[in-house]
Design a protein around this motif. Structure first.
Motif, PDB file in Angstrom:
ATOM      1  N   ILE A 136     -17.466-100.673  27.274  1.00 36.21           N
ATOM      2  CA  ILE A 136     -18.345 -99.503  27.208  1.00 36.21           C
ATOM      3  C   ILE A 136     -18.074 -98.836  25.865  1.00 36.21           C
ATOM      4  O   ILE A 136     -17.025 -98.210  25.672  1.00 36.21           O
ATOM      5  N   VAL A 137     -18.982 -98.980  24.935  1.00 40.15           N
ATOM      6  CA  VAL A 137     -18.779 -98.488  23.573  1.00 40.15           C
ATOM      7  C   VAL A 137     -19.498 -97.155  23.409  1.00 40.15           C
ATOM      8  O   VAL A 137     -20.620 -96.972  23.889  1.00 40.15           O
ATOM      9  N   ASN A 138     -18.848 -96.249  22.737  1.00 39.18           N
ATOM     10  CA  ASN A 138     -19.482 -94.960  22.441  1.00 39.18           C
ATOM     11  C   ASN A 138     -18.991 -94.460  21.104  1.00 39.18           C
ATOM     12  O   ASN A 138     -17.887 -94.794  20.654  1.00 39.18           O
ATOM     13  N   GLU A 139     -19.806 -93.682  20.467  1.00 36.09           N
ATOM     14  CA  GLU A 139     -19.400 -92.982  19.257  1.00 36.09           C
ATOM     15  C   GLU A 139     -18.297 -91.996  19.620  1.00 36.09           C
ATOM     16  O   GLU A 139     -18.352 -91.322  20.656  1.00 36.09           O
ATOM     17  N   ASN A 140     -17.282 -91.924  18.787  1.00 38.73           N
ATOM     18  CA  ASN A 140     -16.196 -90.981  19.031  1.00 38.73           C
ATOM     19  C   ASN A 140     -16.663 -89.594  18.591  1.00 38.73           C
ATOM     20  O   ASN A 140     -16.304 -89.097  17.528  1.00 38.73           O
TER      21      ASN A 140
END
Length: 368
Positions: A136-140
């Motif tokens: 699950i990738v997200n912008e920090n």
């Protein structure tokens, strides 16, 4: 050209407006559980799946009771910090009943701009996919001020697709594709089913209007398509608000397909070939033969190192005769490479004093 039914590695971008209810600020639980079933079906047939999930700021806003008006930078970062925990837990709980393990990966755009960080991101995601997880990738968003102010996860999703060598990127959005104009304003605007080339005219058709929860409009999606298709990845834009959006896509739901300009493997090789080499790795005859048959370069096959380079830098791969065999991204610095030259992979830790990677240049990071 990959479709959802035959794609082997799929990146799915999910917009905030789909995941978070605008009125309550809470998750759309039924929708989340439905798409979890869709993802499980894709995994069941053997496809790798990476999710780029928006929603942390929208969720945090609801939890903290922040207004629906424009948030300050500090408020956005605080909302992201609170919402990210809830978002990760929601995906974990939705996918766990399908025996799918999730992994949270927080990145920034700089992770794809810096070669060393890019290699770290690529290696981590590749390893996670190898274990069968759903990253699950997200912008920090707690630190990535540029993304909060101007960006959208459409762009991030395209970069993730390029990083993992995906053959399909699906943008689930609150629109069902690209039109010749804004259909909310122009009733004569026509839907575009397939786009083979992104021309200035196509770019001009994209508007900037986004929903109340998301920051991106069609313009960011077209920019994402340019990145994805150039890396050999097809991209689909479709309306995803109804339950089981991926199942509906398989059944022929309305969408716009951007076709890839090449294949992921060829695009990556071209990218590596275009870099300026920072050093030379000289390999023995056995290694040269192994490379020609598609193998990675191991330390045992290294007979010499020239130049000064860091981990992730491009290097020329050269035979002992002086013949250039190709170019690749080295997983060790020049100093480390010299120390382990001619050594078996099992000896790396004893030589360097810490565990290292088994290969010097992976075949995926090599253009011969």
């Amino acid at each position: 050209m990959a479709s959802l039914s035959d794609a082997k590695r799929i990146v799915i971008k999910i917009g905030s407006a789909l995941l978070v209810d605008r009125s309550s600020g809470d998750l759309r639980a039924d929708w989340l559980w439905a798409i979890a079933q869709d993802i499980a079906d894709l995994r069941q047939r053997g496809a790798d799946v990476v999710l780029v999930s928006s929603g942390s700021i929208a969720l945090g806003r609801g939890i903290l009771g922040l207004p629906m008006t424009e948030l300050s930078l500090e408020q956005s970062q605080a909302a992201a910090a609170v919402g990210q925990i809830r978002l990760a837990r929601a995906w974990q709980e939705a996918l766990a009943p399908h025996d799918l393990t999730t992994a949270q990966v927080l990145v920034t755009l700089e992770d794809s701009a810096d070669r060393r960080r890019y290699l770290n991101s690529r290696a981590t995601l590749s390893t996670l996919l190898g274990f069968g997880t759903v990253p699950i990738v997200n912008e920090n968003d707690t630190v990535a001020t540029d993304e909060i102010r101007y960006g959208d996860n459409d762009r991030l999703a395209a970069q993730v697709a390029a990083t993992v060598g995906a053959d399909l990127l699906v943008l689930l959005s609150d629109v069902d594709g690209l039109y010749t104009g804004n259909p909310q304003i122009d009733p004569s605007a026509q839907h575009l089913d397939i786009i083979d080339h992104i021309t200035p005219e196509i770019e001009g058709m994209a508007g900037d209007a986004g929903s109340g929860l998301s920051k991106g409009g069609m313009k960011t999606k077209v920019l994402a398509a340019k990145t994805a298709t150039a890396s050999g990845c097809a991209m689909i834009i479709m309306h995803g608000a109804e339950n089981h959006p991926l199942k509906r896509l398989l059944s022929g739901a309305k969408n716009t397909l951007f076709t890839p300009q090449t294949d992921p493997h060829t695009a990556r090789k071209r990218w590596i070939s275009a870099m300026k080499p920072q050093g030379v790795l000289v390999v023995d005859a056995g290694a040269a033969t192994a490379l020609a048959s598609g193998k990675s370069l191991l330390p045992a096959g290294l007979s010499g190192v020239e130049g000064r380079f860091g981990r992730g830098d491009p290097v020329t791969i050269q035979a002992q005769s002086g013949e250039t065999l190709g170019q690749g991204l080295c997983r060790y610095t020049a100093t480390e490479a010299r120390a382990i030259a001619g050594r078996h992979s099992s000896e790396i830790e004893a030589v360097l004093g810490y565990p290292g990677r088994a290969v010097l240049v992976h075949r995926d990071d090599m253009a011969l």
